[in-house]
Structures are given as structure tokens and as C-alpha cells.
Write a protein that holds these residues in place. Structure first.
Motif, PDB file in Angstrom:
ATOM      1  N   PHE A  42       0.808  -1.210   0.000  1.00  0.00           N
ATOM      2  CA  PHE A  42       0.000   0.000   0.000  1.00  0.00           C
ATOM      3  C   PHE A  42       0.845   1.266   0.000  1.00  0.00           C
ATOM      4  CE2 PHE A  42      -3.220  -2.911   1.751  1.00  0.00           C
ATOM      5  CZ  PHE A  42      -4.230  -2.654   0.848  1.00  0.00           C
ATOM      6  N   SER A  43       2.120   1.167   0.354  1.00  0.00           N
ATOM      7  CA  SER A  43       2.932   2.363   0.485  1.00  0.00           C
ATOM      8  C   SER A  43       3.940   2.537  -0.642  1.00  0.00           C
ATOM      9  CB  SER A  43       3.656   2.348   1.829  1.00  0.00           C
ATOM     10  OG  SER A  43       4.525   1.253   1.893  1.00  0.00           O
ATOM     11  N   THR A  44       3.852   1.752  -1.710  1.00  0.00           N
ATOM     12  CA  THR A  44       4.739   1.880  -2.847  1.00  0.00           C
ATOM     13  C   THR A  44       3.940   2.267  -4.085  1.00  0.00           C
ATOM     14  OG1 THR A  44       6.223   0.210  -1.949  1.00  0.00           O
ATOM     15  CG2 THR A  44       6.442   0.698  -4.277  1.00  0.00           C
ATOM     16  N   LYS A  45       4.385   3.340  -4.713  1.00  0.00           N
ATOM     17  CA  LYS A  45       3.752   3.799  -5.953  1.00  0.00           C
ATOM     18  C   LYS A  45       4.758   3.566  -7.075  1.00  0.00           C
ATOM     19  CE  LYS A  45       1.956   7.953  -8.132  1.00  0.00           C
ATOM     20  NZ  LYS A  45       1.812   9.396  -8.027  1.00  0.00           N
ATOM     21  N   THR A  46       4.318   2.955  -8.155  1.00  0.00           N
ATOM     22  CA  THR A  46       5.191   2.637  -9.276  1.00  0.00           C
ATOM     23  C   THR A  46       4.773   3.442 -10.499  1.00  0.00           C
ATOM     24  OG1 THR A  46       5.449   0.400  -8.414  1.00  0.00           O
ATOM     25  CG2 THR A  46       6.089   0.762 -10.690  1.00  0.00           C
ATOM     26  N   VAL A  47       5.767   4.101 -11.124  1.00  0.00           N
ATOM     27  CA  VAL A  47       5.522   4.923 -12.308  1.00  0.00           C
ATOM     28  C   VAL A  47       6.499   4.489 -13.394  1.00  0.00           C
ATOM     29  CG1 VAL A  47       5.528   7.285 -13.219  1.00  0.00           C
ATOM     30  CG2 VAL A  47       4.814   6.867 -10.869  1.00  0.00           C
ATOM     31  N   PHE A  48       6.018   4.334 -14.631  1.00  0.00           N
ATOM     32  CA  PHE A  48       6.871   4.021 -15.770  1.00  0.00           C
ATOM     33  C   PHE A  48       6.892   5.211 -16.718  1.00  0.00           C
ATOM     34  CE2 PHE A  48       5.871  -0.224 -14.304  1.00  0.00           C
ATOM     35  CZ  PHE A  48       7.062  -0.901 -14.487  1.00  0.00           C
ATOM     36  N   ILE A  49       8.094   5.580 -17.188  1.00  0.00           N
ATOM     37  CA  ILE A  49       8.232   6.671 -18.155  1.00  0.00           C
ATOM     38  C   ILE A  49       8.985   6.124 -19.355  1.00  0.00           C
ATOM     39  CG2 ILE A  49       9.244   8.932 -18.582  1.00  0.00           C
ATOM     40  CD1 ILE A  49       8.828   9.530 -15.625  1.00  0.00           C
ATOM     41  N   PRO A  50       8.408   6.091 -20.532  1.00  0.00           N
ATOM     42  CA  PRO A  50       7.001   6.279 -20.862  1.00  0.00           C
ATOM     43  C   PRO A  50       6.169   5.103 -20.352  1.00  0.00           C
ATOM     44  CG  PRO A  50       8.191   5.571 -22.814  1.00  0.00           C
ATOM     45  CD  PRO A  50       9.212   5.741 -21.724  1.00  0.00           C
ATOM     46  N   GLN A  51       4.882   5.333 -20.222  1.00  0.00           N
ATOM     47  CA  GLN A  51       3.993   4.321 -19.654  1.00  0.00           C
ATOM     48  C   GLN A  51       3.862   3.096 -20.543  1.00  0.00           C
ATOM     49  OE1 GLN A  51       0.259   6.174 -18.743  1.00  0.00           O
ATOM     50  NE2 GLN A  51       1.078   7.208 -16.944  1.00  0.00           N
ATOM     51  N   THR A  52       3.837   3.310 -21.849  1.00  0.00           N
ATOM     52  CA  THR A  52       3.643   2.201 -22.781  1.00  0.00           C
ATOM     53  C   THR A  52       4.754   2.218 -23.838  1.00  0.00           C
ATOM     54  OG1 THR A  52       2.230   3.563 -24.190  1.00  0.00           O
ATOM     55  CG2 THR A  52       1.136   2.237 -22.505  1.00  0.00           C
ATOM     56  N   TYR A  53       4.729   1.244 -24.695  1.00  0.00           N
ATOM     57  CA  TYR A  53       5.705   1.152 -25.782  1.00  0.00           C
ATOM     58  C   TYR A  53       5.619   2.408 -26.634  1.00  0.00           C
ATOM     59  CZ  TYR A  53       7.946  -0.479 -30.049  1.00  0.00           C
ATOM     60  OH  TYR A  53       8.761  -0.610 -31.149  1.00  0.00           O
ATOM     61  N   THR A  54       6.776   2.971 -26.949  1.00  0.00           N
ATOM     62  CA  THR A  54       6.852   4.194 -27.753  1.00  0.00           C
ATOM     63  C   THR A  54       7.809   3.957 -28.909  1.00  0.00           C
ATOM     64  OG1 THR A  54       6.511   5.506 -25.763  1.00  0.00           O
ATOM     65  CG2 THR A  54       7.409   6.655 -27.664  1.00  0.00           C
ATOM     66  N   GLU A  55       7.428   4.434 -30.081  1.00  0.00           N
ATOM     67  CA  GLU A  55       8.274   4.256 -31.262  1.00  0.00           C
ATOM     68  C   GLU A  55       8.222   5.508 -32.111  1.00  0.00           C
ATOM     69  OE1 GLU A  55       8.149   0.417 -33.443  1.00  0.00           O
ATOM     70  OE2 GLU A  55       7.636   1.671 -35.171  1.00  0.00           O
ATOM     71  N   ILE A  56       9.399   5.934 -32.581  1.00  0.00           N
ATOM     72  CA  ILE A  56       9.495   7.104 -33.463  1.00  0.00           C
ATOM     73  C   ILE A  56      10.341   6.700 -34.665  1.00  0.00           C
ATOM     74  CG2 ILE A  56      10.306   9.484 -33.695  1.00  0.00           C
ATOM     75  CD1 ILE A  56       9.998   9.688 -30.613  1.00  0.00           C
ATOM     76  N   VAL A  81      15.991   2.880 -12.436  1.00  0.00           N
ATOM     77  CA  VAL A  81      15.053   3.043 -11.331  1.00  0.00           C
ATOM     78  C   VAL A  81      15.495   4.203 -10.451  1.00  0.00           C
ATOM     79  CG1 VAL A  81      13.961   1.944  -9.356  1.00  0.00           C
ATOM     80  CG2 VAL A  81      14.585   0.575 -11.331  1.00  0.00           C
ATOM     81  N   ASP A  82      14.551   5.076 -10.155  1.00  0.00           N
ATOM     82  CA  ASP A  82      14.771   6.171  -9.213  1.00  0.00           C
ATOM     83  C   ASP A  82      13.718   6.025  -8.121  1.00  0.00           C
ATOM     84  OD1 ASP A  82      15.694   8.498  -8.029  1.00  0.00           O
ATOM     85  OD2 ASP A  82      14.453   9.798  -9.283  1.00  0.00           O
ATOM     86  N   SER A  83      14.170   6.018  -6.870  1.00  0.00           N
ATOM     87  CA  SER A  83      13.258   5.805  -5.756  1.00  0.00           C
ATOM     88  C   SER A  83      13.272   7.018  -4.834  1.00  0.00           C
ATOM     89  CB  SER A  83      13.680   4.550  -4.995  1.00  0.00           C
ATOM     90  OG  SER A  83      12.762   4.272  -3.982  1.00  0.00           O
ATOM     91  N   ILE A  84      12.086   7.529  -4.513  1.00  0.00           N
ATOM     92  CA  ILE A  84      11.938   8.684  -3.625  1.00  0.00           C
ATOM     93  C   ILE A  84      10.921   8.323  -2.555  1.00  0.00           C
ATOM     94  CG2 ILE A  84      11.214  11.088  -3.465  1.00  0.00           C
ATOM     95  CD1 ILE A  84      11.938  11.397  -6.410  1.00  0.00           C
ATOM     96  N   LYS A  85      11.261   8.615  -1.289  1.00  0.00           N
ATOM     97  CA  LYS A  85      10.336   8.334  -0.189  1.00  0.00           C
ATOM     98  C   LYS A  85       9.862   9.659   0.406  1.00  0.00           C
ATOM     99  CE  LYS A  85       9.554   5.494   3.791  1.00  0.00           C
ATOM    100  NZ  LYS A  85       9.907   4.281   4.455  1.00  0.00           N
ATOM    101  N   THR A  91       7.917   6.208  -3.893  1.00  0.00           N
ATOM    102  CA  THR A  91       7.601   6.273  -5.313  1.00  0.00           C
ATOM    103  C   THR A  91       8.797   5.755  -6.092  1.00  0.00           C
ATOM    104  OG1 THR A  91       6.174   8.185  -4.976  1.00  0.00           O
ATOM    105  CG2 THR A  91       6.920   7.773  -7.216  1.00  0.00           C
ATOM    106  N   LYS A  92       8.581   4.687  -6.842  1.00  0.00           N
ATOM    107  CA  LYS A  92       9.618   4.131  -7.703  1.00  0.00           C
ATOM    108  C   LYS A  92       9.287   4.519  -9.138  1.00  0.00           C
ATOM    109  CE  LYS A  92      11.033   0.185  -4.974  1.00  0.00           C
ATOM    110  NZ  LYS A  92      11.217  -1.260  -4.945  1.00  0.00           N
ATOM    111  N   THR A  93      10.212   5.259  -9.749  1.00  0.00           N
ATOM    112  CA  THR A  93      10.040   5.672 -11.131  1.00  0.00           C
ATOM    113  C   THR A  93      10.982   4.853 -11.996  1.00  0.00           C
ATOM    114  OG1 THR A  93       9.516   7.904 -10.379  1.00  0.00           O
ATOM    115  CG2 THR A  93      10.031   7.638 -12.708  1.00  0.00           C
ATOM    116  N   PHE A  94      10.420   4.152 -12.967  1.00  0.00           N
ATOM    117  CA  PHE A  94      11.184   3.337 -13.892  1.00  0.00           C
ATOM    118  C   PHE A  94      11.286   4.080 -15.218  1.00  0.00           C
ATOM    119  CE2 PHE A  94       9.514   0.402 -10.809  1.00  0.00           C
ATOM    120  CZ  PHE A  94      10.536  -0.523 -10.635  1.00  0.00           C
ATOM    121  N   TYR A  95      12.500   4.499 -15.575  1.00  0.00           N
ATOM    122  CA  TYR A  95      12.747   5.171 -16.850  1.00  0.00           C
ATOM    123  C   TYR A  95      13.176   4.105 -17.855  1.00  0.00           C
ATOM    124  CZ  TYR A  95      12.796   9.458 -14.112  1.00  0.00           C
ATOM    125  OH  TYR A  95      12.458  10.494 -13.283  1.00  0.00           O
TER     126      TYR A  95
END
Length: 190
Positions: A42-56, A81-85, A91-95
Motif C-alpha cells: 500500500f505504500s509503494t507507488k510505481t511509475v513508468f516513463i514512458p507508460q507504454t511502448y513508444t516508437e518514433i 530506477v529512481d526511488s523517492i520516499k 515512489t519508484k520511477t522506472f525510466y
């Protein structure tokens, strides 16, 4: 025998009456979640950047006879992975990492075909490995700025811009491809 079923029923009634949760009445919700080992979920928030597959995709024809095709896409398997409390929430941000497939033609003849990612730049210059560990690809651009002395660009230039995930530190790598297919990598810090 007659009283046995009554005694069993009475024992069950007392047992269930004792399990009414009074022991949790004085505890905070966080303490209860810690006891049941549910606090982490309940105390971990996960974010992906970008959220979905991206193609250019880029397909560029330069006036000096070069044609450059670039397909840049997000790698769904590899990320930084960048983690901020903050308070009790982590909050774990996955780039997501990016990969570029670069194909260069000179006068309709393929002279360069490689996958360009961080490992490509590390192979070309091992000292870049530490710089790139916490960097993510920001953009890829085809450059068309001629050498002032020559008045014409005699090579294909592709710039790869990397940004550090924790700050304003940026790197630019320029891939310069000669008409014979040989290439040079140069880097700049911003």
C-alpha cells in the motif's frame, strides 16, 4: 451425548465471540498493515516513463546524397530506477531505456546499419560508461550543419541527447558517418 453437542456449540460461540478484533482497536491502520505484512503493497507507488511502448521513425534525405533512416523505440525489458520516499509512501520511477536502429545510405548504397544504444557508445569509448549509467535518451536528431571551411557537409551527422534522471546534467553524442561507412563518435557535456 445429549449435552455434548450443546457443549461443542457453546465452545464455538465463545471462540467466535473472542475473535471480534478488539485487540486492533487501539492500533493505527499502519500498525495493522505492518502486522499483516501488507504495508509495503500500500505504500509503494510505481511509475513508468514512458507508460507504454513508444516508437518514433525518421526517414531523412540530405542534399549531399545521404539518406538516414532511424527507428527509435522504448525497451520494455530494461530501465533505470529512481526511488523517492515522501512520508510513508515510496515512489519508484522506472525510466525505460531507448534503442535506435540506424541505417544510412549514400547514393542509394547502404553504408551503415547498427543498433545504437548506451552499449554502442560504451563500446566506442569505455570512459563514457560511468556517465551513461543514470542517463536516459531524450531525443535523436539528424544534423545538417556544414563545415564552414568546406561549405558543404561531407558526412551524415546524427545527435543523441541524453538526460540524467536526477537533474539537469545532459550529454550529447554525435555520430558522424563518412561516405565510406566509417564513423566517429564525439561527445559534449551540457
Amino acid at each position: 451425548m445429549k449435552y455434548t453437542s450443546l457443549i461443542i456449540l457453546l465452545v464455538f460461540a465463545i471462540t467466535f465471540a473472542a475473535c471480534d478484533g478488539r485487540d486492533r482497536l487501539e492500533k493505527t491502520p499502519q500498525e495493522i498493515l505492518k502486522e499483516t505484512k501488507l504495508l509495503d503493497s500500500f505504500s509503494t507507488k510505481t511509475v513508468f516513463i514512458p507508460q507504454t511502448y513508444t516508437e518514433i521513425k525518421t526517414d531523412t534525405i540530405l542534399n549531399n546524397g545521404f539518406r538516414i533512416k532511424i527507428k527509435t523505440y522504448s525497451d520494455l525489458e530494461n530501465n533505470l530506477v529512481d526511488s523517492i520516499k515522501i512520508d510513508s509512501i515510496t515512489t519508484k520511477t522506472f525510466y525505460r531505456e531507448f534503442i535506435s536502429e540506424v541505417t544510412v545510405f549514400k547514393d542509394e548504397k547502404e553504408i551503415f546499419n547498427k543498433t545504437v544504444d548506451k552499449s554502442f557508445f560504451n563500446t566506442e569509448n569505455e570512459s563514457l560508461n560511468e556517465d551513461l549509467k543514470m542517463m536516459t535518451l531524450l531525443s535523436v536528431a539528424v544534423e545538417n550543419s556544414p563545415d564552414l571551411a568546406l561549405k558543404e557537409l561531407e558526412e551524415a551527422q546524427i545527435s543523441f541527447y541524453y538526460n540524467h534522471i536526477k537533474g539537469d546534467y545532459k550529454l550529447q553524442y554525435t555520430l558522424r558517418i563518412k561516405p565510406n561507412g566509417k564513423f566517429i563518435v564525439s561527445n559534449f557535456e551540457n
